[in-house]
Design an enzyme around this catalytic site. Sequence first.
Site, PDB file in Angstrom:
ATOM      1  N   GLU A 194      84.390  38.402  37.979  1.00 35.39           N
ATOM      2  CA  GLU A 194      83.240  38.752  38.173  1.00 35.39           C
ATOM      3  C   GLU A 194      81.805  39.168  37.293  1.00 35.39           C
ATOM      4  O   GLU A 194      82.626  39.836  36.515  1.00 35.39           O
ATOM      5  CB  GLU A 194      83.160  40.020  38.847  1.00 35.39           C
ATOM      6  CG  GLU A 194      82.399  40.145  40.470  1.00 35.39           C
ATOM      7  CD  GLU A 194      82.470  39.010  40.469  1.00 35.39           C
ATOM      8  OE1 GLU A 194      81.149  38.626  41.144  1.00 35.39           O
ATOM      9  OE2 GLU A 194      82.914  38.924  42.252  1.00 35.39           O
ATOM     10  N   CYS A 202      75.026  45.010  38.331  1.00 35.65           N
ATOM     11  CA  CYS A 202      75.393  42.955  38.459  1.00 35.65           C
ATOM     12  C   CYS A 202      74.508  42.368  39.422  1.00 35.65           C
ATOM     13  O   CYS A 202      73.871  41.623  39.201  1.00 35.65           O
ATOM     14  CB  CYS A 202      77.140  42.518  38.675  1.00 35.65           C
ATOM     15  SG  CYS A 202      78.631  43.655  37.767  1.00 35.65           S
TER      16      CYS A 202
END
Length: 496
Positions: free
Chosen positions: A249, A283
Amino acid sequence: MAKTFKNFIGGKWVAPVSGRYFQNRNPADTRDVIGRFPDSGAADIAAAVKSAQAGFELWSRTPAPLRGDVLRRVGDILVARKEEIADAMTREMGKVLAETRGDVQEGIDTAYYAATEGRRLFGRTVPSELRRKWAMSVRRPIGIAGLITPFNFPMAIPTWKAFPALLSGNSVILKPSEDVPHTAHLLVEILLEAGLPEQVIQLVHGGEAAGRALVSHPRVPVISFTGSSSTGSAIGEVCGRMHKRLSLEMGGKNAMIVMDDADLSLALDGALWGAFGTTGQRCTATSRLIVHRKVHDRFVARLVDAAERLVLGDGRESRTQVGPLIHAAARDKVEGYLDPAVLQGASVVSGGSRPRSARTANGFFYRPTVIDGVKPGSRLATEEIFGPVLSVIRVGSYEQAVRVNNEVQYGLSSSIYTGNVNLAFRALEDLQNGITYVNAPTIGAEAHLPFGGVKQTGNGHREGGWEVFDFYSETKVCYVDFSGALQRAQIDTYDV
Ligand code: UN1
């Protein structure tokens, strides 16, 4: 003298083999030392693997509903200690208390979701092509899961990885970010208090040496990593060579699109929260604002006005709205983007400097920054900054907005503000991201839905929700032939 913390290996809190430690400081006030944490290496990882193998033997044979019961108790303890953990987390990570409470809540949600999955973990039973024969699939634990987690969600992300890994019957070695080791320490204490057998969880603190040893250990078949794209590539190379199962990720360059028919007040709230919440260190942070030219000037003026009024400071003070960056290097990186050579003619319309107040003098603060006139394709429009910097790109149409959104290498989240239902649904199809929001900012994913991005953001796996259990379990297919005779698939049924 700051408190000295230890690793948790082999059912005990132990010092690192090297005897070396690193310091963990409060990013809002670096005079505040939270503690000394082990700077571990390959020898500590080797000991952790040995213990985790014993843990796996035991835990993989424990019925999944009972594994779930442990996680339910973890959730209960997190609920009871939410405020205290949030406070400790803000002290070591910097984001405001409302957000660290949310971070603990994400762990609670993940715990209860995983707990109930213990009574599902569905396999499938399907008809066999042969008579008196059953065909089905079940999920099996894999082994030791090595989890490498980032600083920005010190509780939530370790729980996203550890809870489904544990529920699926794996043992875990957690290597948390060096910037937030204390929250990981608290999490492991809670897992033990909830009754997780000791050798099922190992906590190994440290930096690259510990991470590298974990990723390359032959007895650790599963690796899950959240962090930078460059580290993700390095991990991917090792895992590829060693045939490991890997979930990555990584970066994002998430955009919010504001169309000319958008509710601008709503979009303004969304942009501020998406871009400057967590000081832009998500993120999923809103890093680009793609605005229709008809509303551009009006919207940017309001945005600048509101950004200027955001209160910076220690996240534990109630009036603070934006905390510090995590460390000096993060602030240096942000400052690098304000260099005229990088700006390429774009204009800094808000922020663009460190604050000058006594409240912020000892931390890594940077003012919420809005940069207007950013050109599509430029560094500001394409690179992940991971700080409180919002690049504004003006567009003339929906089609152009989609093109700009899609032209970056990342594909985590996106959002569109519009009053037009047809356009909203078109955007859900057209925007190349793992998550798209309509009339909401790019941050705020919920724990019971799959989380992850397309393109260079990830490698096809998802965290959270139902999909993560596919990652942490092996599918085993079982055939039972009770006909008492040899039956040949593909042959006997179709023999003419
Ligand atoms: C991250 O930044 O790595 O969707 C995770 C969100 C949070 C998770 C962010 N629930 O913004």
